[in-house]
Scaffold this motif. Structure first.
Motif, PDB file in Angstrom:
ATOM      1  N   ALA A   1      49.246  23.627   6.250  1.00 56.53           N
ATOM      2  CA  ALA A   1      48.333  24.621   5.747  1.00 56.53           C
ATOM      3  C   ALA A   1      48.258  24.461   4.082  1.00 56.53           C
ATOM      4  CB  ALA A   1      48.947  26.009   6.135  1.00 56.53           C
TER       5      ALA A   1
ATOM      6  N   LEU B   1      43.751  29.070   6.194  1.00 52.16           N
ATOM      7  CA  LEU B   1      43.820  30.772   6.580  1.00 52.16           C
ATOM      8  C   LEU B   1      44.080  30.743   8.004  1.00 52.16           C
ATOM      9  CD1 LEU B   1      41.131  32.472   4.412  1.00 52.16           C
ATOM     10  CD2 LEU B   1      43.353  32.990   4.466  1.00 52.16           C
ATOM     11  N   ASP B   2      43.346  30.079   9.005  1.00 52.57           N
ATOM     12  CA  ASP B   2      43.576  29.879  10.323  1.00 52.57           C
ATOM     13  C   ASP B   2      45.068  29.601  10.623  1.00 52.57           C
ATOM     14  OD1 ASP B   2      40.913  30.617  10.742  1.00 52.57           O
ATOM     15  OD2 ASP B   2      40.137  28.475  10.967  1.00 52.57           O
ATOM     16  N   LEU B   3      45.455  28.668  10.201  1.00 51.63           N
ATOM     17  CA  LEU B   3      46.900  28.265  10.195  1.00 51.63           C
ATOM     18  C   LEU B   3      47.875  29.377   9.878  1.00 51.63           C
ATOM     19  CD1 LEU B   3      47.235  24.255   9.194  1.00 51.63           C
ATOM     20  CD2 LEU B   3      47.195  25.516  11.575  1.00 51.63           C
ATOM     21  N   GLN B   4      47.648  29.976   8.633  1.00 57.24           N
ATOM     22  CA  GLN B   4      48.656  30.759   8.328  1.00 57.24           C
ATOM     23  C   GLN B   4      48.681  32.201   9.087  1.00 57.24           C
ATOM     24  OE1 GLN B   4      47.213  30.595   4.068  1.00 57.24           O
ATOM     25  NE2 GLN B   4      48.854  29.413   3.385  1.00 57.24           N
ATOM     26  N   GLN B   5      47.547  32.465   9.450  1.00 60.01           N
ATOM     27  CA  GLN B   5      47.477  33.854  10.188  1.00 60.01           C
ATOM     28  C   GLN B   5      47.941  33.533  11.559  1.00 60.01           C
ATOM     29  OE1 GLN B   5      43.131  34.223   9.812  1.00 60.01           O
ATOM     30  NE2 GLN B   5      43.312  35.918   8.584  1.00 60.01           N
ATOM     31  N   SER B   6      47.963  32.441  12.087  1.00 55.00           N
ATOM     32  CA  SER B   6      48.616  32.221  13.377  1.00 55.00           C
ATOM     33  C   SER B   6      50.072  32.109  13.024  1.00 55.00           C
ATOM     34  CB  SER B   6      48.106  30.879  13.964  1.00 55.00           C
ATOM     35  OG  SER B   6      48.865  30.333  14.919  1.00 55.00           O
TER      36      SER B   6
ATOM     37  N   ASN C   1      39.639  27.413   4.641  1.00 57.11           N
ATOM     38  CA  ASN C   1      39.345  28.442   5.884  1.00 57.11           C
ATOM     39  C   ASN C   1      40.269  27.964   6.853  1.00 57.11           C
ATOM     40  OD1 ASN C   1      37.310  30.399   5.096  1.00 57.11           O
ATOM     41  ND2 ASN C   1      35.777  28.814   5.222  1.00 57.11           N
ATOM     42  N   GLU C   2      40.307  26.523   6.884  1.00 58.51           N
ATOM     43  CA  GLU C   2      41.484  25.854   7.769  1.00 58.51           C
ATOM     44  C   GLU C   2      42.749  26.507   7.577  1.00 58.51           C
ATOM     45  OE1 GLU C   2      40.024  21.447   8.782  1.00 58.51           O
ATOM     46  OE2 GLU C   2      39.157  22.320   6.752  1.00 58.51           O
TER      47      GLU C   2
ATOM     48  N   ARG D   1      40.296  23.076   1.456  1.00 58.88           N
ATOM     49  CA  ARG D   1      39.940  23.451   2.753  1.00 58.88           C
ATOM     50  C   ARG D   1      40.599  24.966   3.369  1.00 58.88           C
ATOM     51  NH1 ARG D   1      40.716  17.656   5.800  1.00 58.88           N
ATOM     52  NH2 ARG D   1      40.473  18.983   7.662  1.00 58.88           N
TER      53      ARG D   1
ATOM     54  N   GLU E   1      51.661  35.666  12.816  1.00 64.11           N
ATOM     55  CA  GLU E   1      51.923  36.365  13.946  1.00 64.11           C
ATOM     56  C   GLU E   1      53.169  35.774  14.938  1.00 64.11           C
ATOM     57  OE1 GLU E   1      50.402  39.233  14.770  1.00 64.11           O
ATOM     58  OE2 GLU E   1      49.585  39.088  12.906  1.00 64.11           O
TER      59      GLU E   1
ATOM     60  N   THR F   1      46.416  32.402  -0.294  1.00 69.20           N
ATOM     61  CA  THR F   1      45.265  31.555  -0.074  1.00 69.20           C
ATOM     62  C   THR F   1      44.041  32.737   0.171  1.00 69.20           C
ATOM     63  OG1 THR F   1      46.574  30.199   1.612  1.00 69.20           O
ATOM     64  CG2 THR F   1      44.214  30.153   1.956  1.00 69.20           C
TER      65      THR F   1
END
Length: 515
Positions: A193, A206-211, A203-204, A201, A214, A237
């Protein structure tokens, strides 16, 4: 290092650690002599603690002669001598003396290859350190070559899927070998990330960090320190993509949790306090930022000491905010103290000392105390030329500031001499048609005009594009700005705790300079 001193050090109780270690060193020196191996061990411990306290010059003052003694007593190829060489090199890097660090690290690596072997973990670590130093001195291709060779060696020595070999682009291997929720897998996802953010990049990332966040909440719990780190990373980010309000909501909640879980004086809590102040600043809520920064500064003085580099950095941030709020007298008071202290603690030619000199001269300028600004700017420019080079961006910025001060004082001939030098450097470095070069021509034409040399001014203006030829028009004329008060505003984002052992060295502090 003594066990008790080590515990004090890890707890951030630096003064107590130093007191304990110095006592042991002096006792051993009296009992066994200066060159006894035990004495040398305790002396090395003192140097390490001084370095941790940010007292780099004192650490170096002890560490360099200690290295020479170790070479004489134990030999140049003894492991303790090699470790001391590495530590001195790291201290030199903290002082911005990268060329001297390089002079140590290059022979250190050769000795390590010869005595330990090219594939020994210590040798591989030293390759990594050398690659980092090469990057600091701008030798990026050599750094990249070393890192690529290092990766291939790690694959061969440890195996493609060994934890020390898996890199930020090998997340899938980690998932397969260790499992999706294994801490090392999560760490590698986070490193990936981070790489996405470096490549813009977002958005990519953010997708990893949000996952990741959780997963961390699920496995470790909402209040676990690693979960708090994930929240901080996500906030960084969000700021990178301009979602500052969402970042603010995360950071405010994070700070309260950090105070409750870790305590108000914990280093992570203080960094989160600093980050929240930065976010307030970015949202133009400078008064809110100042309230946090003043509280942070007081805690930092108490925990780290008034002269610790981090405390000085936070004082500079506070001074910058005072200046941005138009409270220049308060900024001046901080700036004068900072310059005197940094000269003593870091040395007169340290980059941070030079920046403090630049910031103080800017404060004098904004208070219309231009002679005092000039008294700082003249030695600053000479030192900057000697230390950084005449073509370095900081040197050029400082020359611009001095031009502006000369003009403000009506000393146009001296401004002219500097501007002609700046124009030649800009043509050489940027090219004749670069926007910065055109600005130099425009400002030089203005100075010719102010000196009554209208024909020279008009002749020079003819080399400009039509839109910039009317250099007397305030709306079209562009001046380089004065030194920004915020040159030293470092925003530190915790990414992961540093892991100093093995090949997998994690990113620990992400620094963003606020311009």
């Amino acid at each position: 290092m003594d066990l008790v001193a080590s515990v004090y050090l890890k707890s951030g109780r630096y003064n107590e650690a130093l007191e304990m270690q110095e006592y042991l060193y002096e006792t051993c020196k009296r009992g066994f002599g200066q060159e006894h191996p035990n004495t040398l061990v305790w002396k090395a411990g003192v140097a390490i603690i001084l370095e941790k306290m940010g007292r780099y010059n004192e650490s170096l003052y002890l560490g360099q002669p200690l290295l020479e003694t170790l070479k004489k007593v134990l030999g140049e190829e003894h492991p303790d001598t090699l470790n001391r060489m590495q530590h001195v090199a790291l201290t030199l890097k903290q002082l911005g003396r990268y060329d001297e660090a390089l002079d140590l690290e290059q022979p250190l690596l050769e000795i390590s290859k010869r005595t330990l072997g090219e594939e020994h973990p210590e040798t591989l670590n030293r390759i990594q350190y050398l690659a980092v130093t090469l990057g600091h001195v701008g030798r990026y291709n050599e750094a990249l070559d070393l890192q690529q060779a290092l990766l291939e060696t790690a694959k061969r020595v440890f195996g493609q899927e060994h934890p020390d070999t898996l890199t930020k682009i090998e997340v899938e291997s980690s998932k397969r070998v260790l499992g999706e929720e294994h801490p090392d897998t999560l760490d590698r996802i986070q490193t990936l990330a981070y790489t996405f953010t470096k490549l813009s990049r977002y958005n990519e990332a953010l997708d990893l960090q949000q996952s990741l966040l959780e997963t961390s909440k699920k496995i470790l719990g909402q209040d676990h320190p690693d979960t708090l780190t994930q929240i901080q990373s996500l906030a960084v980010t969000l700021e990178d993509v301009g979602r500052n309000v969402e970042a603010l909501d995360l950071e405010q909640s994070l700070l309260e949790t950090s105070k409750r879980v870790l305590g108000e004086e914990h280093s992570d809590t203080l960094i989160r306090m600093e980050n929240l102040a930065q976010t307030f600043w970015d949202l133009n809520r400078k008064s809110d930022a100042l309230d946090l920064e003043q509280s942070l500064l007081e805690i930092s003085k108490k925990v780290l000491g008034e002269e610790h580099p981090i405390t000085l950095e936070r004082m500079q941030n506070t001074a910058s905010t005072f200046a941005q709020l138009g409270r220049n007298n308060e900024a001046l008071e901080f700036g004068q103290y900072l310059l005197v202290t940094k000269k003593r603690v870091l040395g007169e030619e340290h980059p941070d000392t030079l920046r403090s000199m630049q910031n103080l001269s800017s404060t004098f300028w904004h208070l219309n105390r231009c002679n005092e600004a000039l008294n700082l700017q003249q030695p600053l420019v000479e030192t900057s030329k000697r230390v950084l080079g005449e073509e370095h961006a900081d040197t050029l910025n400082r020359m611009h500031n001095m031009v502006k001060t000369f003009r403000q004082l009506g000393r146009y001939n001296e401004a002219l001499d500097l501007q002609q030098s700046l124009l030649e450097i800009s043509k050489k470095v940027m090219g004749e048609e670069h926007r910065d070069t055109l600005i130099e021509i425009q400002n030089l034409a203005q100075t010719f005009w102010d000196l009554g040399r209208q024909s020279d001014a008009l002749e020079l203006a003819q080399t400009l594009p039509p839109a910039l030829r009317n250099f007397l028009d305030k709306e079209t004329r562009i001046n380089p700005p004065m030194a920004n008060h915020n040159l030293l505003r470092m925003k530190k984002k915790i990414w992961k705790a540093v892991k100093d052992t093995g090949l997998h060295v994690r990113q620990s502090l992400r620094k963003i300079v606020r311009n």
